[in-house]
Design a protein around this motif. Structure first.
Motif, PDB file in Angstrom:
ATOM      1  N   ALA A 830     -39.566 -19.258  -5.054  1.00 21.96           N
ATOM      2  CA  ALA A 830     -39.918 -20.630  -4.647  1.00 21.96           C
ATOM      3  C   ALA A 830     -38.695 -21.539  -4.726  1.00 21.96           C
ATOM      4  O   ALA A 830     -38.455 -22.361  -3.830  1.00 21.96           O
ATOM      5  CB  ALA A 830     -41.045 -21.163  -5.518  1.00 21.96           C
ATOM      6  N   ALA A 831     -37.924 -21.394  -5.799  1.00 22.69           N
ATOM      7  CA  ALA A 831     -36.724 -22.224  -5.943  1.00 22.69           C
ATOM      8  C   ALA A 831     -35.733 -21.944  -4.822  1.00 22.69           C
ATOM      9  O   ALA A 831     -35.085 -22.856  -4.298  1.00 22.69           O
ATOM     10  CB  ALA A 831     -36.073 -21.973  -7.304  1.00 22.69           C
ATOM     11  N   GLY A 832     -35.604 -20.684  -4.422  1.00 19.38           N
ATOM     12  CA  GLY A 832     -34.708 -20.354  -3.329  1.00 19.38           C
ATOM     13  C   GLY A 832     -35.161 -20.957  -2.012  1.00 19.38           C
ATOM     14  O   GLY A 832     -34.358 -21.463  -1.228  1.00 19.38           O
ATOM     15  N   VAL A 833     -36.478 -20.910  -1.753  1.00 11.25           N
ATOM     16  CA  VAL A 833     -37.008 -21.492  -0.521  1.00 11.25           C
ATOM     17  C   VAL A 833     -36.772 -22.997  -0.489  1.00 11.25           C
ATOM     18  O   VAL A 833     -36.419 -23.582   0.544  1.00 11.25           O
ATOM     19  CB  VAL A 833     -38.498 -21.159  -0.377  1.00 11.25           C
ATOM     20  N   LEU A 834     -36.945 -23.647  -1.633  1.00 10.71           N
ATOM     21  CA  LEU A 834     -36.776 -25.105  -1.672  1.00 10.71           C
ATOM     22  C   LEU A 834     -35.344 -25.534  -1.418  1.00 10.71           C
ATOM     23  O   LEU A 834     -35.089 -26.698  -1.090  1.00 10.71           O
ATOM     24  CB  LEU A 834     -37.251 -25.655  -3.024  1.00 10.71           C
ATOM     25  N   THR A 835     -34.393 -24.634  -1.564  1.00 10.66           N
ATOM     26  CA  THR A 835     -33.001 -25.007  -1.293  1.00 10.66           C
ATOM     27  C   THR A 835     -32.703 -25.127   0.190  1.00 10.66           C
ATOM     28  O   THR A 835     -31.685 -25.709   0.566  1.00 10.66           O
ATOM     29  CB  THR A 835     -32.032 -23.977  -1.908  1.00 10.66           C
ATOM     30  N   VAL A 836     -33.564 -24.588   1.066  1.00  5.95           N
ATOM     31  CA  VAL A 836     -33.268 -24.621   2.501  1.00  5.95           C
ATOM     32  C   VAL A 836     -34.178 -25.578   3.260  1.00  5.95           C
ATOM     33  O   VAL A 836     -34.069 -25.676   4.484  1.00  5.95           O
ATOM     34  CB  VAL A 836     -33.392 -23.202   3.105  1.00  5.95           C
ATOM     35  N   VAL A 837     -35.072 -26.273   2.579  1.00  9.87           N
ATOM     36  CA  VAL A 837     -35.930 -27.244   3.254  1.00  9.87           C
ATOM     37  C   VAL A 837     -35.378 -28.634   2.989  1.00  9.87           C
ATOM     38  O   VAL A 837     -34.683 -28.871   1.996  1.00  9.87           O
ATOM     39  CB  VAL A 837     -37.397 -27.132   2.786  1.00  9.87           C
ATOM     40  N   PRO A 838     -35.678 -29.603   3.866  1.00  8.78           N
ATOM     41  CA  PRO A 838     -35.113 -30.941   3.692  1.00  8.78           C
ATOM     42  C   PRO A 838     -35.712 -31.642   2.469  1.00  8.78           C
ATOM     43  O   PRO A 838     -36.938 -31.675   2.311  1.00  8.78           O
ATOM     44  CB  PRO A 838     -35.507 -31.671   4.978  1.00  8.78           C
ATOM     45  N   PRO A 839     -34.877 -32.192   1.607  1.00  7.47           N
ATOM     46  CA  PRO A 839     -35.404 -33.020   0.523  1.00  7.47           C
ATOM     47  C   PRO A 839     -35.837 -34.367   1.058  1.00  7.47           C
ATOM     48  O   PRO A 839     -35.373 -34.796   2.116  1.00  7.47           O
ATOM     49  CB  PRO A 839     -34.204 -33.166  -0.423  1.00  7.47           C
ATOM     50  N   PRO A 840     -36.740 -35.052   0.367  1.00  6.78           N
ATOM     51  CA  PRO A 840     -37.172 -36.370   0.854  1.00  6.78           C
ATOM     52  C   PRO A 840     -36.034 -37.370   0.831  1.00  6.78           C
ATOM     53  O   PRO A 840     -35.211 -37.367  -0.068  1.00  6.78           O
ATOM     54  CB  PRO A 840     -38.296 -36.764  -0.115  1.00  6.78           C
ATOM     55  N   GLN A 841     -36.004 -38.234   1.863  1.00  8.62           N
ATOM     56  CA  GLN A 841     -34.973 -39.260   1.935  1.00  8.62           C
ATOM     57  C   GLN A 841     -35.359 -40.429   1.038  1.00  8.62           C
ATOM     58  O   GLN A 841     -36.511 -40.847   1.009  1.00  8.62           O
ATOM     59  CB  GLN A 841     -34.827 -39.758   3.381  1.00  8.62           C
ATOM     60  N   PRO A 842     -34.405 -41.003   0.292  1.00  5.76           N
ATOM     61  CA  PRO A 842     -34.729 -42.158  -0.547  1.00  5.76           C
ATOM     62  C   PRO A 842     -35.014 -43.387   0.295  1.00  5.76           C
ATOM     63  O   PRO A 842     -34.461 -43.549   1.371  1.00  5.76           O
ATOM     64  CB  PRO A 842     -33.457 -42.354  -1.391  1.00  5.76           C
ATOM     65  N   VAL A 843     -35.899 -44.216  -0.213  1.00  3.26           N
ATOM     66  CA  VAL A 843     -36.238 -45.476   0.431  1.00  3.26           C
ATOM     67  C   VAL A 843     -35.999 -46.590  -0.569  1.00  3.26           C
ATOM     68  O   VAL A 843     -36.408 -46.494  -1.719  1.00  3.26           O
ATOM     69  CB  VAL A 843     -37.713 -45.496   0.907  1.00  3.26           C
ATOM     70  N   SER A 844     -35.354 -47.667  -0.144  1.00  3.15           N
ATOM     71  CA  SER A 844     -35.046 -48.763  -1.054  1.00  3.15           C
ATOM     72  C   SER A 844     -36.314 -49.418  -1.549  1.00  3.15           C
ATOM     73  O   SER A 844     -37.337 -49.441  -0.868  1.00  3.15           O
ATOM     74  CB  SER A 844     -34.178 -49.804  -0.348  1.00  3.15           C
ATOM     75  N   SER A 845     -36.249 -49.993  -2.741  1.00  4.04           N
ATOM     76  CA  SER A 845     -37.391 -50.689  -3.309  1.00  4.04           C
ATOM     77  C   SER A 845     -37.796 -51.831  -2.414  1.00  4.04           C
ATOM     78  O   SER A 845     -36.980 -52.594  -1.925  1.00  4.04           O
ATOM     79  CB  SER A 845     -37.045 -51.224  -4.704  1.00  4.04           C
TER      80      SER A 845
END
Length: 864
Positions: A830-845
């Motif tokens: 699972a950790a390996g798969v998560l390395t190749v998917v897009p992480p969520p983009q930060p949104v300003s407060s």
């Protein structure tokens, strides 16, 4: 929205002085000690116009302004002739501001300039005293200046406010030649200097918006200075004089708001009545005056007035966005910038390209023959953060036909992509709505457009609340097994409001109607309708019932028919709805109550099952048994959808190579079925080309053979392609009053990715070597190829797979044969798969949304 949700304090922006002013406010009596009788008559006439005798017909707002202008023009002309301001006298009286625009309000200041042709100072003083003192003695508020034409031009060159005022100058009396010299000189100077003055103009507008807020969504709006107000239209007029924009924003009379001129006239009428009711100059429309103004304008009550204000302000705001963007692109080039090449046209979707920072139609696009083009344009805009060109919207409004019912699956997919982009969806939907295209897609939207809520806890109008809810829901798509139904339910959940009945019941009926139009399967239509019908079930039950009572849990389960999928959708919808309602509506207390209720219900329900793909066809089995490599392409169920069948010998890495070849050729995978048979892997992909027609099947087969032989590294080639051709990203907006909205590359992640594990209950002999892994993540180029490669890198074998892309979210299910099955093995994979998917983009407060994409302090965990 205006004056519906209680009061708000004014920002108290100081009154701006007239252009080139040597202003003295209401000075003392005239040197003679006498009050001009003519000015007294002017005051008496003004009062008489504002007083309606019993039984007399009330003068409406447009007529009142016209009479006020004629009255003051007559007095100034008469007084000017009396003091020697005549043709060829070397003097001219020039009006700016409201009188210059012929929009003089009951209690507006008089903005006047006394022009002279470098006359004797003593004579100038006599004429000025003869003109100003009668007005001062009559207590008429006056912004004034005495200038020669060169002096006025000099002030205009250094003072933005003065320059904008002089662009609206109008001759009243005296030497018309002087006025013409001033007006032509100011306009020529404005056009010449606009390149250097445009940033100051934009900055000034941004400062004004920050002080006065957004009229469409403000409790007590500033009709003059707020975003979407009267000054914005006047700014567009100044840009039109500079020949940078037509000032209209390509709005048609049949679009919502009925065009820019109509919206401006409505706000001007409201400001006129506000002056008349208040008895003094006032720009902020307060709640206590709303009903009286609505009655004077024959609109209805304050809710009807609020709806018209919101409609007009949003129309003006859209026109301003288009006008500023058009003007910025049209600024004259100087120096080396003239040598720049024309902007490159980059493909974004079939018939859609990026050009000069905007989404436009491709040269070969034919809107009249492509009903789905509207949604492809909107989804491309939301994915990239690029605005839609006004000319493109106008062309679509003129020629694009309505989608047939049920919608093609491609159109629904594009809608889901649009709804899955978070706050990036707001601008495209607003652009479609202001040009009448959104109502063409959703005719039911008209009932909630600009509809003010009856509950003061709500921040937005109902239609904007629906969009905000969908934006919040897009951060939660990986929590649920059906992200498509989540964002659709969020968009429709309050659509039944404004129809005089229980909005949940009416909305459920509308959801059924719309779901059938979208082409959803009957069971999905039923789920969507149930989401709308019961979207208040969890919040009401959790906050008003005893959660320790088993009857409470049983009632919720019975109401939902024991549907676990519906429960998880309603849990996510409850949070998205609360976040879009207003500040403080969603918090730890409410989240914990709903989370506790959901967990109790889940404990009483059965777990969900994972089902393998459909069996292979006879033709697929025959080709698999024959061995070798086969690639076939057939038309799919949509205009741009194709079915690609790939068969290769069963060996590690087969799926990643197949998916990689598709990605290298610009084929976006919407779904896939992966199975093994007779020593071969049979993969069926439903794909949509990024642009144009799909490549020849022979080319795909050749590349697949190269990948199988190891001479083509598809993952490395995809990475290189991404680096060489980055997706265009829009720059930050010129001014944003609602928080940061910097664009990010598409398709960009909003919700955090998740990997869920399920055991295989129907094969106890191999329970410890086989498992089902479900990946929920945002889509990206080559995602399936990367996931499959990561699975194979960890030594697992894919027995079968079911891949679904729902909008911008993928739900990929893999049945894996593991060499060793343990929590540690599953965690590492699972950790390996998560390395190749897009992480969520930060949104300003921002008070309008979550502080980070997909983040929630008290999110309800559901599943796996």
């Amino acid at each position: 929205m205006p004056f519906v949700n209680g009061g708000s304090t004014s920002h108290g922006e100081p009154r701006q002085a007239g252009p080139a002013s040597d202003k003295t406010s209401n000075a003392g009596p005239s040197p003679s000690g006498e009050t001009s009788g003519a000015a007294t008559d002017l005051v008496a006439a003004r009062k008489q116009l504002l007083t309606t005798a019993a039984g007399a017909k009330r003068v409406d707002a447009p007529a009142l302004r016209e009479v006020f202008v004629d009255l003051h023009d007559f007095w100034l002309t008469t007084k000017g002739a009396e003091i020697g301001v005549r043709p060829d006298s070397g003097f001219a009286i020039v009006a700016v501001g409201g009188l210059g625009r012929r929009e003089l309000l009951p209690h507006s200041d008089l903005d006047l300039i006394l022009l002279h042709d470098d006359m004797d100072p003593e004579r100038v003083g006599e004429v000025a005293d003869g003109l100003w003192y009668p007005l001062w003695d009559a207590n008429i508020k006056l912004d004034h200046s005495v200038r020669t034409v060169p002096q006025a031009l000099q002030v205009a060159a250094s003072d933005m406010t003065a320059s904008l005022g002089l662009l609206e100058a109008r001759h009243i009396a005296g030497d018309e030649r002087l006025t013409e010299l001033l007006i032509s000189g100011v306009r020529t100077q404005w056009r010449t200097d606009i390149r250097t003055r445009f940033p100051e103009l934009v900055e000034q507008a941004g400062d004004r918006w920050r002080r006065s807020g957004d009229i469409a969504h403000r409790a007590e709006p500033d009709l003059k200075n707020g975003r979407g107000g009267l000054r914005d239209v006047q700014m567009l007029g100044a840009l039109a004089i500079a020949q940078l924009t037509d000032g209209m924003g390509h709005l048609r009379p049949d679009s919502p708001g009925r065009g820019l001129h109509t919206a401006y006239g409505r706000l001007l009428d409201m400001r006129t009545e506000l002056h008349r009711i208040a008895g003094r100059p006032r720009e902020q429309l307060r709640a206590q005056d709303a009903d009286e103004i609505a009655a004077a304008l024959r609109i209805g009550d304050r809710f009807d007035l609020a709806r018209i204000i919101s409609d007009s302000a949003r129309t003006i705001s859209y026109a301003v966005d288009v006008g500023l963007r058009t003007a910025g692109n049209a600024l004259p080039r100087r120096g080396l910038s003239k040598l720049r090449r024309s902007p490159v046209r980059r493909p974004l979707d079939e018939g859609v390209v990026e050009h000069a920072g905007e989404v436009v139609l491709a040269r070969n696009a034919i809107p009249s023959k492509d009903p789905g083009l509207i949604l492809r344009v909107a989804s491309a805009s939301a994915r990239t953060g690029l605005p839609i060109s006004a000319s493109t919207l106008s062309r679509l409004a003129d020629y694009a036909p309505e989608l047939r019912e049920p919608w093609p699956s491609e159109a629904l997919s594009d809608l889901l992509v649009l709804l899955g982009t978070g706050r990036h969806m707001v601008a495209p939907i607003e652009a479609l709505d202001r040009t009448g295209l959104w109502g063409r897609l959703l005719p039911e939207w008209g009932a909630v457009r600009d509809l003010p809520p009856r509950d003061p806890i709500h921040t937005w109008t109902v239609d904007r609340h629906l969009v905000e809810t969908a934006a919040n829901a897009s951060h939660m798509t990986t929590r649920v097994s059906r992200p498509d139904l989540l964002v659709l339910g969020a968009l429709l959940h309050d659509l039944g409001k404004g129809r005089g009945s229980d909005h949940s019941i009416v909305g459920a009926e509308l959801a059924t109607q719309i779901g059938n139009r979208f082409g959803l399967w009957p069971q999905d239509v039923a789920t969507l309708s149930a989401m709308v019908r019961h979207h208040l079930l969890l919040p009401i039950t959790a906050t008003r019932r005893d959660l320790d009572d088993p009857a409470t849990t049983r009632e919720v389960i019975d109401t939902l028919g024991g549907d676990r999928q519906l429960l998880e959708l309603l849990a996510a919808l409850a949070e998205a709805d609360s976040l879009a309602t207003g500040p403080g509506v969603w918090g730890d207390w409410k989240a914990s109550l709903i989370g506790d209720l959901v967990r109790k219900c889940l404990a009483a329900m059965d777990g969900e099952e994972q089902h393998p793909p459909e069996p292979l066809t006879a033709e697929q089995r025959r080709r698999a048994e024959a061995g070798g490599v086969f690639v076939g392409i057939e038309p799919g169920d949509g205009q741009h959808t194709h079915v690609v069948t790939m068969i290769t010998p069963d060996q590690p890495g087969a799926l990643s190579r197949m998916a990689g070849v598709l990605s290298l050729n610009g084929l976006r995978c919407r779904s896939a079925d992966v199975q093994a048979h007779a020593g071969s892997v049979v993969n069926t992909f439903r794909v949509i080309p990024l642009f144009g027609d799909p490549p020849d099947a022979g080319l795909l087969r050749q590349q697949l053979l190269q990948a199988t032989a190891g001479t083509l590294d598809v993952v490395a080639r995809i990475d290189a392609r991404e680096r060489e051709s980055p997706i265009p990203v829009a720059p930050p907006p010129i001014a944003d009053t609602e928080g940061a909205s910097v664009a990010v590359p598409a398709l960009f992640a909003l919700a955090p990715p998740r990997v869920l594990w399920f055991d295989v209950p129907d094969d106890p002999q191999r329970l410890h070597t086989r498992a089902i892994m479900e990946v929920r993540a945002a889509d990206r180029i080559g995602l399936l190829c990367r996931i499959a490669a990561e699975i194979e890198r960890h030594g697992a074998t894919i027995e079968w797979a079911n891949v679904q892309t729902m909008g911008g979210t993928v739900i990929d299910t893999f049945c894996l044969v593991l060499g060793e099955d343990s929590p540690a093995v599953r965690q590492a994979l699972a950790a390996g798969v998560l390395t190749v998917v897009p992480p969520p983009q930060p949104v300003s407060s921002s008070p309008d949304g979550p502080t980070a994409s997909g983040s929630s302090r008290s999110g309800v965990p559901i599943g796996g």
